[in-house]
Design an enzyme around this catalytic site. Structure first.
Site, PDB file in Angstrom:
ATOM      1  N   ASP A  25       4.667 -34.654   9.246  1.00  0.00           N
ATOM      2  CA  ASP A  25       4.565 -33.929  10.505  1.00  0.00           C
ATOM      3  C   ASP A  25       5.845 -33.208  10.902  1.00  0.00           C
ATOM      4  O   ASP A  25       5.826 -32.030  11.235  1.00  0.00           O
ATOM      5  CB  ASP A  25       4.113 -34.863  11.628  1.00  0.00           C
ATOM      6  CG  ASP A  25       4.973 -36.121  11.749  1.00  0.00           C
ATOM      7  OD1 ASP A  25       5.703 -36.445  10.794  1.00  0.00           O
ATOM      8  OD2 ASP A  25       4.888 -36.783  12.796  1.00  0.00           O
ATOM      9  N   GLU A  73      14.683 -42.808  11.601  1.00  0.00           N
ATOM     10  CA  GLU A  73      14.517 -43.347  12.947  1.00  0.00           C
ATOM     11  C   GLU A  73      15.849 -43.464  13.668  1.00  0.00           C
ATOM     12  O   GLU A  73      15.943 -43.223  14.884  1.00  0.00           O
ATOM     13  CB  GLU A  73      13.823 -44.711  12.893  1.00  0.00           C
ATOM     14  CG  GLU A  73      12.409 -44.696  12.326  1.00  0.00           C
ATOM     15  CD  GLU A  73      11.394 -44.063  13.253  1.00  0.00           C
ATOM     16  OE1 GLU A  73      11.757 -43.640  14.359  1.00  0.00           O
ATOM     17  OE2 GLU A  73      10.212 -43.990  12.866  1.00  0.00           O
ATOM     18  N   ARG A 103      16.167 -41.398  17.137  1.00  0.00           N
ATOM     19  CA  ARG A 103      16.170 -42.245  18.331  1.00  0.00           C
ATOM     20  C   ARG A 103      17.579 -42.493  18.856  1.00  0.00           C
ATOM     21  O   ARG A 103      17.851 -42.299  20.040  1.00  0.00           O
ATOM     22  CB  ARG A 103      15.486 -43.577  18.028  1.00  0.00           C
ATOM     23  CG  ARG A 103      14.042 -43.449  17.578  1.00  0.00           C
ATOM     24  CD  ARG A 103      13.347 -44.796  17.502  1.00  0.00           C
ATOM     25  NE  ARG A 103      12.085 -44.714  16.784  1.00  0.00           N
ATOM     26  CZ  ARG A 103      11.034 -45.483  17.023  1.00  0.00           C
ATOM     27  NH1 ARG A 103      11.087 -46.399  17.964  1.00  0.00           N
ATOM     28  NH2 ARG A 103       9.925 -45.345  16.321  1.00  0.00           N
ATOM     29  N   GLU A 154       1.769 -37.686  21.494  1.00  0.00           N
ATOM     30  CA  GLU A 154       1.618 -36.338  20.945  1.00  0.00           C
ATOM     31  C   GLU A 154       0.717 -35.414  21.757  1.00  0.00           C
ATOM     32  O   GLU A 154       1.002 -34.222  21.912  1.00  0.00           O
ATOM     33  CB  GLU A 154       1.129 -36.427  19.495  1.00  0.00           C
ATOM     34  CG  GLU A 154       2.211 -36.788  18.492  1.00  0.00           C
ATOM     35  CD  GLU A 154       2.639 -38.245  18.559  1.00  0.00           C
ATOM     36  OE1 GLU A 154       3.750 -38.570  18.082  1.00  0.00           O
ATOM     37  OE2 GLU A 154       1.866 -39.080  19.095  1.00  0.00           O
TER      38      GLU A 154
END
Length: 593
Positions: free
Chosen positions: A313, A180, A184, A488
């Site tokens: 993913d 993350e 980010r 998404e």
């Protein structure tokens, strides 16, 4: 550890390509088998999958879609996913675009008023919180600042930049997610550096956070540990999962570190994350798919589910595009993975024949043998894949140097046509999951395949092809029923619109935005998640995820913007929707060849 023969990088140059190029998160699902098995099983995973996955015994009704069905194309004058009578549109829809800007300001100004600098925002209680007791690292500010630059919100940008300059500190004696923090914080800083015209403040901060994270890669396999203490400069294991890191976490750091290496000409950033791909390539399985956990000690996949949703993913995002399609090894890995997806995961629901992706769950029989069970479950996270497949079709699947908008059938290879069709149909399936009381999608859906029995606790009013795995009457809403402001589907709509110019995709995005405005907007400022998409009036959860401003509203803004804004030929979007420019290495840089 797999032996790595890395070529040293040479100087690189910036390019603008004429080709059409570009693409979550580790939210845990409620499915069984989310954690990896013990290490003895991990050591045998390659052999187990080699022997078993190619002859999967599906224990649900078998509505498997063979690859040959997706390769049976007629002589076509146009591709599906493009209306024959539509005229491509490339100009901005100014009214809708400006409405997205106002929504962003509604979210940002409330956060700035109540929680400036805090990692997370709670719009109902009008307060912020940080990820650790030691303090935060500017998650929301950094995640949002490039959206301000893209939208032209100069005053808001200047205030956010001032906070980064004067208040931001990464010296926190606490553990933060390696994944993350990369997508980010590092991604947001690098994007801001580029979009600001080269403001060195952002590059300096990006380099600082990268240097603090490098110790996470100091492991026997060179795979990163999932957590990093930014003060002690030490990697931290995930105690819930032993010596494992999720595949998505390990393979979603490359775009940011490689771009930083390009900017600084420091090989350590490039080589560190390329070693990760060397290990994953060496551990690759015959069908190109990847289990969701990999052992940090050995570099071998753990016996764990294979899925395209949480923890798996981002492995399927596109590194191939970042360096202007010059590193063919990443094209090969992508092509193998997409073929594996079509052979083993792509399914059709009944009775509506919706294309969806299932999961493969490892099962241990009483005799000790391992088999694989097909689970017809799809996370909302998978909805990124529709647009990515269409983009892949026009890049790795193209047989011409410059693909038309919209593409013509003779411009794509058979694999390109397959991927385009699957992408188009997957977008339509994801839109079908918006057929709820709120017109918003749940976090997780289950599809009906063949003779599968209906879940007695499933919501009764939903369409027949899919359902939300429910709770008994009178019990709290299941976590699967949430909508937490995820991006998404709109990400895929944005990419599909840019590749086709068909305003149908814009109309679908506008309907989603209207549903968000109706059910998630908090009058005093900000947006909140909802606990059950199939229940009105809605019950809110007091949290606005940072990706609302960094991804959902950004993709919606770009969907309604002029096509010259961040063209897919010049940018690749990281997993958190931070656009990074495509660049061209002068010499080969891949140690995987």
């Amino acid at each position: 550890m797999a032996e790595s023969h890395l070529h040293r990088r040479t100087k690189t140059k910036q390019v603008s390509t004429d080709r059409t190029d570009t693409p979550k998160s580790q939210a845990d699902s409620s499915v069984d088998g989310g954690s990896p098995s013990l290490k003895p099983y991990a050591l045998a995973i390659s052999a187990l999958i080699l022997l078993t996955s190619l002859a999967v015994a599906f224990r649900t009704g078998s509505h498997y879609t063979p690859l040959r069905h997706l390769l049976s194309f007629r002589e076509e004058t146009h591709l599906r996913g493009v209306r024959p009578d539509s005229v491509p549109v490339f100009t901005a829809d100014e009214a809708r675009r400006d409405a997205i800007v106002e929504a962003f300001k509604h979210a940002w100004l409330a956060y700035e008023r109540d929680a400036m600098g805090d990692d997370e925002y709670h719009p109902i209680s009008q307060k912020g919180t940080n990820l650790t007791a030691a303090g935060g690292i500017g998650y929301t500010v950094i995640d949002s600042i490039d959206t301000m630059l893209i939208m032209g919100l100069h005053d808001e940008y200047e205030r956010a930049r001032a906070w980064i300059r004067d208040e931001l500190s990464f010296d926190r004696n606490a553990s933060f997610s390696t994944f993350e923090t990369t997508i980010r914080v590092m991604g947001g800083l690098l994007s801001a550096y580029h979009l600001s015209g080269g403001d060195t403040l952002f590059l300096e901060k990006a380099r600082e956070i990268a240097d603090r994270m490098l110790p996470a890669f100091d492991t026997p396999s060179s795979l990163p540990l999932p957590m990093i203490n930014l003060h002690l400069l030490e990697g931290v294991p995930d105690h819930d999962n032993g010596d494992f890191i999720s595949t998505a976490e390990a393979s979603t750091l490359q775009l940011e570190f490689r771009y930083l290496a390009h900017l600084t000409d420091e090989d350590i950033y490039w080589d560190t994350v390329e070693k990760v791909m060397v290990v994953l390539k060496a551990a690759s399985l015959p069908h190109g798919l990847a289990p969701i956990f990999v052992d940090v000690e050995t570099g071998i996949y753990g016996l764990s589910p294979i899925r395209l949703g949480s923890r798996g993913d981002s492995y399927y995002d596109k590194q191939y595009l970042q360096t202007n399609q010059t590193e063919d090894i990443y094209r090969q890995m992508y092509d193998e993975a997409m073929t594996g997806i079509h052979m083993y995961l792509v399914q059709r629901s009944v009775p509506g024949n919706l294309l969806n992706t299932a999961e493969l769950i490892p099962d241990r029989a009483k005799n000790g043998k391992t088999g694989w069970r097909l689970l017809p479950k799809q996370d909302h996270l998978v909805c990124f894949l529709g647009g990515s497949l269409m983009l892949g079709a026009t890049t790795s699947g193209a047989v011409v140097n410059q693909v038309s908008v919209p593409p013509l059938p003779n411009e794509l290879s058979p694999q390109g046509k397959r991927d385009w069709l699957t992408g188009v149909e997957l977008i339509k399936t994801c839109l079908a999951t918006h057929n709820t009381q709120t017109k918003l999608p749940p976090e997780i859906v289950y599809f009906r395949l063949g003779n599968q029995k209906q879940d007695k606790n499933a919501a009764r009013k939903l369409p027949p092809d899919w359902y939300i795995k429910g709770s008994p009457p009178g019990k709290p809403s299941p976590l699967d029923a949430r909508y937490i402001l995820r991006p998404e589907t709109v990400e895929s709509l944005f990419i599909a619109f840019r590749l086709t110019g068909d305003t149908w995709y814009r109309d679908q995005g506008w309907a989603i935005f209207q549903a968000i405005e109706k059910h998630c907007r908090i009058p005093t400022g900000g947006y909140a998640s909802i606990k059950n998409v199939d229940q009105v009036p809605v019950e809110h959860e007091d949290k606005m995820e940072t990706f609302m401003m960094s991804e959902t509203l950004k993709y919606l803004y770009l969907l309604f913007s002029d096509a010259s804004v961040l063209p897919l030929s010049d940018y690749v979007f990281n997993t958190e929707a931070h656009p990074l420019p495509i660049f061209l290495p002068i010499a080969g840089t891949s140690g995987l060849l």
